[in-house]
Scaffold this motif. Structure first.
Motif, PDB file in Angstrom:
ATOM      1  N   UNK A   1      65.334  66.765  67.197  1.00 13.12           N
ATOM      2  CA  UNK A   1      65.830  65.556  67.841  1.00 13.12           C
ATOM      3  C   UNK A   1      64.673  64.575  68.065  1.00 13.12           C
ATOM      4  N   UNK A   2      63.440  65.051  67.979  1.00 18.03           N
ATOM      5  CA  UNK A   2      62.278  64.151  68.099  1.00 18.03           C
ATOM      6  C   UNK A   2      61.443  64.133  66.813  1.00 18.03           C
ATOM      7  N   UNK A   3      61.171  65.327  66.241  1.00 21.09           N
ATOM      8  CA  UNK A   3      60.225  65.411  65.122  1.00 21.09           C
ATOM      9  C   UNK A   3      60.901  65.215  63.770  1.00 21.09           C
ATOM     10  N   UNK A   4      60.139  64.722  62.811  1.00 23.68           N
ATOM     11  CA  UNK A   4      60.553  64.590  61.401  1.00 23.68           C
ATOM     12  C   UNK A   4      61.748  63.672  61.234  1.00 23.68           C
ATOM     13  N   UNK A   5      61.904  62.681  62.122  1.00 25.63           N
ATOM     14  CA  UNK A   5      62.963  61.691  61.920  1.00 25.63           C
ATOM     15  C   UNK A   5      62.313  60.446  61.319  1.00 25.63           C
ATOM     16  N   UNK A   6      62.799  60.006  60.163  1.00 22.40           N
ATOM     17  CA  UNK A   6      62.146  58.898  59.469  1.00 22.40           C
ATOM     18  C   UNK A   6      61.993  57.650  60.350  1.00 22.40           C
ATOM     19  N   UNK A   7      62.979  57.362  61.205  1.00 22.35           N
ATOM     20  CA  UNK A   7      62.876  56.159  62.038  1.00 22.35           C
ATOM     21  C   UNK A   7      62.585  56.521  63.497  1.00 22.35           C
TER      22      UNK A   7
ATOM     23  N   UNK B   1      64.926  75.041  65.752  1.00 18.82           N
ATOM     24  CA  UNK B   1      64.475  73.659  65.540  1.00 18.82           C
ATOM     25  C   UNK B   1      65.668  72.706  65.489  1.00 18.82           C
ATOM     26  N   UNK B   2      66.799  73.174  64.924  1.00 18.88           N
ATOM     27  CA  UNK B   2      67.946  72.279  64.756  1.00 18.88           C
ATOM     28  C   UNK B   2      68.800  72.172  66.011  1.00 18.88           C
ATOM     29  N   UNK B   3      68.970  73.293  66.703  1.00 17.92           N
ATOM     30  CA  UNK B   3      69.927  73.273  67.822  1.00 17.92           C
ATOM     31  C   UNK B   3      69.287  73.510  69.188  1.00 17.92           C
ATOM     32  N   UNK B   4      68.033  73.957  69.209  1.00 18.41           N
ATOM     33  CA  UNK B   4      67.419  74.319  70.490  1.00 18.41           C
ATOM     34  C   UNK B   4      68.106  75.541  71.077  1.00 18.41           C
ATOM     35  N   UNK B   5      67.841  75.815  72.365  1.00 19.30           N
ATOM     36  CA  UNK B   5      68.515  76.933  73.043  1.00 19.30           C
ATOM     37  C   UNK B   5      68.832  76.469  74.460  1.00 19.30           C
TER      38      UNK B   5
ATOM     39  N   UNK C   1      56.201  78.872  61.429  1.00 17.00           N
ATOM     40  CA  UNK C   1      56.418  79.232  60.027  1.00 17.00           C
ATOM     41  C   UNK C   1      57.460  78.312  59.393  1.00 17.00           C
ATOM     42  N   UNK C   2      58.477  77.958  60.161  1.00 15.13           N
ATOM     43  CA  UNK C   2      59.537  77.074  59.638  1.00 15.13           C
ATOM     44  C   UNK C   2      58.961  75.699  59.279  1.00 15.13           C
ATOM     45  N   UNK C   3      58.205  75.090  60.191  1.00 10.07           N
ATOM     46  CA  UNK C   3      57.672  73.752  59.900  1.00 10.07           C
ATOM     47  C   UNK C   3      56.588  73.813  58.817  1.00 10.07           C
ATOM     48  N   UNK C   4      55.750  74.855  58.857  1.00  8.01           N
ATOM     49  CA  UNK C   4      54.687  74.948  57.843  1.00  8.01           C
ATOM     50  C   UNK C   4      55.271  75.150  56.452  1.00  8.01           C
ATOM     51  N   UNK C   5      56.476  75.739  56.361  1.00  7.09           N
ATOM     52  CA  UNK C   5      57.080  75.964  55.044  1.00  7.09           C
ATOM     53  C   UNK C   5      57.827  74.739  54.549  1.00  7.09           C
ATOM     54  N   UNK C   6      57.784  73.634  55.295  1.00  8.35           N
ATOM     55  CA  UNK C   6      58.447  72.422  54.835  1.00  8.35           C
ATOM     56  C   UNK C   6      59.927  72.408  55.172  1.00  8.35           C
ATOM     57  N   UNK C   7      60.326  73.069  56.218  1.00  8.62           N
ATOM     58  CA  UNK C   7      61.704  73.078  56.727  1.00  8.62           C
ATOM     59  C   UNK C   7      62.727  73.450  55.655  1.00  8.62           C
TER      60      UNK C   7
ATOM     61  N   UNK D   1      54.323  64.206  62.955  1.00  8.44           N
ATOM     62  CA  UNK D   1      54.948  65.002  61.914  1.00  8.44           C
ATOM     63  C   UNK D   1      54.295  66.391  61.925  1.00  8.44           C
ATOM     64  N   UNK D   2      55.107  67.420  61.757  1.00  8.61           N
ATOM     65  CA  UNK D   2      54.595  68.796  61.824  1.00  8.61           C
ATOM     66  C   UNK D   2      54.451  69.415  60.433  1.00  8.61           C
ATOM     67  N   UNK D   3      55.274  68.964  59.497  1.00  7.52           N
ATOM     68  CA  UNK D   3      55.174  69.488  58.134  1.00  7.52           C
ATOM     69  C   UNK D   3      53.826  69.056  57.558  1.00  7.52           C
ATOM     70  N   UNK D   4      53.123  69.989  56.933  1.00  6.60           N
ATOM     71  CA  UNK D   4      51.798  69.673  56.411  1.00  6.60           C
ATOM     72  C   UNK D   4      50.709  70.324  57.262  1.00  6.60           C
ATOM     73  N   UNK D   5      51.051  70.742  58.489  1.00  7.44           N
ATOM     74  CA  UNK D   5      50.077  71.487  59.306  1.00  7.44           C
ATOM     75  C   UNK D   5      50.202  72.981  58.986  1.00  7.44           C
ATOM     76  N   UNK D   6      49.106  73.700  59.251  1.00  6.36           N
ATOM     77  CA  UNK D   6      49.096  75.136  58.982  1.00  6.36           C
ATOM     78  C   UNK D   6      49.791  75.902  60.119  1.00  6.36           C
TER      79      UNK D   6
END
Ligand code: HEC
Ligand code: HEC
Ligand code: HEC
Length: 353
Positions: free
Chosen positions: A284-290, A270-274, A344-350, A297-302
């Motif tokens: 680089x796109x998701x979970x950025x406040x601005x 999620x942080x560096x891609x491949x 699993x990473x996003x569902x756990x709240x990063x 937003x992905x956090x909060x989804x199952x």
């Protein structure tokens, strides 16, 4: 016996014209009120059963014991099937008894079909009967949730059905009650294994554009296409505003990590891609406040919801807003394990570790 071949050939040539003449004359009744002859009725049912059995051959049946399939199936049943077939909470409405054939009370019929056959009927519908096909043909996962619900329905009482479907029995039981968006999306009905997404606190722009995408067929879901059918732009905007102003749900990790996901590997990806696989960093796109409000937003989804959507993106089956192609590209080279780890990473709240 002596056959006059001349007459046989003449009759064979004349037969189609006689048929055409009868159809043209209008004497052949197409009214539903008189019903079918018993033999026609038998023949139609017999051919329908044979055709369904053959079409279902080779269908691979996924596990149907996931209890989260039931609320999804029940909610869609209440909005798309109960008006013809009735439900555990309500018999069939009077008007359907004028249909030919009359939509059956499924309680008795379901046990006579296999899972694969039920899938076949619900996915494709039944020609010449009024039994409709699923509104989209690219979401077998939704149809399987319905099959799981149908299996459970014959032994279900009215209370359990209302609970599962979320219909509001606030009209004295006069009918199945109202099914609303909250029947499925209410936060109190969702958990870490839900197949239904949380909408609370998602950006208004994303919610509104997603609804438009469902309505215009740019995002395929038979369940959502039915839920928003006939809604105009004002209503769509109101729903989006209503859910957007609710507080965002905190993370909902899956208890006990049943899929054996590697959350740390999910974080790195999620942080560096491949880059060698042209997978960009999700963050680089998701979970950025601005960030762009159309990047959800992905956090909060199952985990099951996130994982399903990533599979759909990768397989090219999920569209969405005008930016959805960016996401399809991001998901293109993900492996099954990547999808589990990221979900699993996003569902756990990063988590940081
Ligand atoms: C407009 C009315 C209508 C709606 C809406 C409808 N059905 Fe049907 N359905 C029928 C009719 C009519 C038949 C009978 C077909 C036949 O006799 O071959 C049928 C047959 C079926 C059967 C096979 C039963 C049998 O043994 O013949 C199943 C299962 C079924 N429907 C499920 C569903 C589900 C699930 C939904 C909602 C997604 C649904 N139907 C929506 C009219 C409807
Ligand atoms: C029968 C259950 C059900 C009902 C009723 C329902 N939804 Fe949904 N909704 C779902 C499911 C399942 C999905 C995920 C569909 C998919 O895979 O794209 C969804 C997805 C959505 C999304 C996209 C969320 C995202 O994160 O991309 C929005 C927005 C939405 N629904 C709004 C609504 C609104 C507004 C209503 C009422 C008009 C409504 N829904 C009624 C089940 C339902
Ligand atoms: C270039 C920007 C971008 C990147 C990079 C990106 N996404 Fe997305 N993502 C989007 C957009 C835009 C959407 C909304 C698509 C739509 O219009 O429905 C989305 C949607 C999603 C959804 C569906 C959310 C929902 O509510 O339905 C998931 C899950 C997701 N992304 C996960 C990821 C993961 C995991 C990665 C990293 C591999 C990633 N994204 C990388 C832009 C991006």
């Amino acid at each position: 016996m002596f056959i006059r071949w001349k007459y046989v050939i003449a009759a064979a040539i004349a037969a189609p014209f006689i048929g055409l003449f009868v159809a043209w004359s209008g004497v052949f009744g197409i009214g539903a009120s008189s019903g079918h002859w018993a033999i026609t009725d038998w023949f139609l049912h017999w051919s329908m059963r044979n055709s369904t059995r053959t079409a279902a051959l080779g269908t691979e049946v996924p596990p149907l014991d996931n209890p989260e399939m039931l609320p999804l199936g029940a909610g869609h049943y209440a909005q798309a099937c109960a008006m013809c077939h009735g439900s555990p909470a309500q018999g069939r409405p009077a008007v359907v008894f004028g249909m030919l054939p009359v939509p059956p009370d499924l309680k008795d019929d379901i046990p006579t079909w296999t899972d694969a056959e039920l899938f076949q009927i619900v996915q494709h519908g039944v020609r010449f009967t009024g039994m409709p096909a699923w509104p989209v043909q690219t979401r077998p996962d939704e149809v399987w949730a319905m099959v799981a619900f149908l299996r459970a329905m014959p032994s279900m009482d009215a209370e359990r059905y209302r609970q599962l479907s979320g219909v509001h029995a606030d009209n004295g039981g006069a009918d199945d009650g109202r099914l609303t968006c909250a029947s499925c999306h209410d936060e109190n009905r969702l958990n870490g294994r839900s197949l239904i997404p949380s909408l609370a606190g998602q950006s208004e722009a994303y919610l509104r554009e997603s609804l438009i995408a469902y309505a215009q067929g740019n995002r395929a879901s038979g369940v959502m296409a039915t839920a928003i059918h006939g809604m105009d732009a004002t209503e769509t905007g109101e729903f989006a505003a209503y859910f957007a102003q609710q507080p965002r749900r905190p993370a909902v990790p899956e208890e006990g990590n049943p899929r054996g996901a590697d959350i740390a590997a999910g974080r790195v990806l999620a942080m560096t891609g491949r880059p060698e696989d042209r997978i960009p960093a999700c963050l680089s796109c998701h979970e950025k406040p601005d960030g762009n409000p159309l990047y959800p937003s992905l956090v909060g989804q199952s985990v099951p919801y996130l994982s399903r959507q990533l599979h759909l993106f990768r397989e090219g089956e999920r569209g969405g807003t005008r930016f959805s192609h960016l996401m399809a590209r991001a998901a293109h080279e993900l492996t099954d394990a990547d999808i589990e780890n990221l979900s699993a990473y996003f569902a756990s709240g990063m988590p940081q570790q």
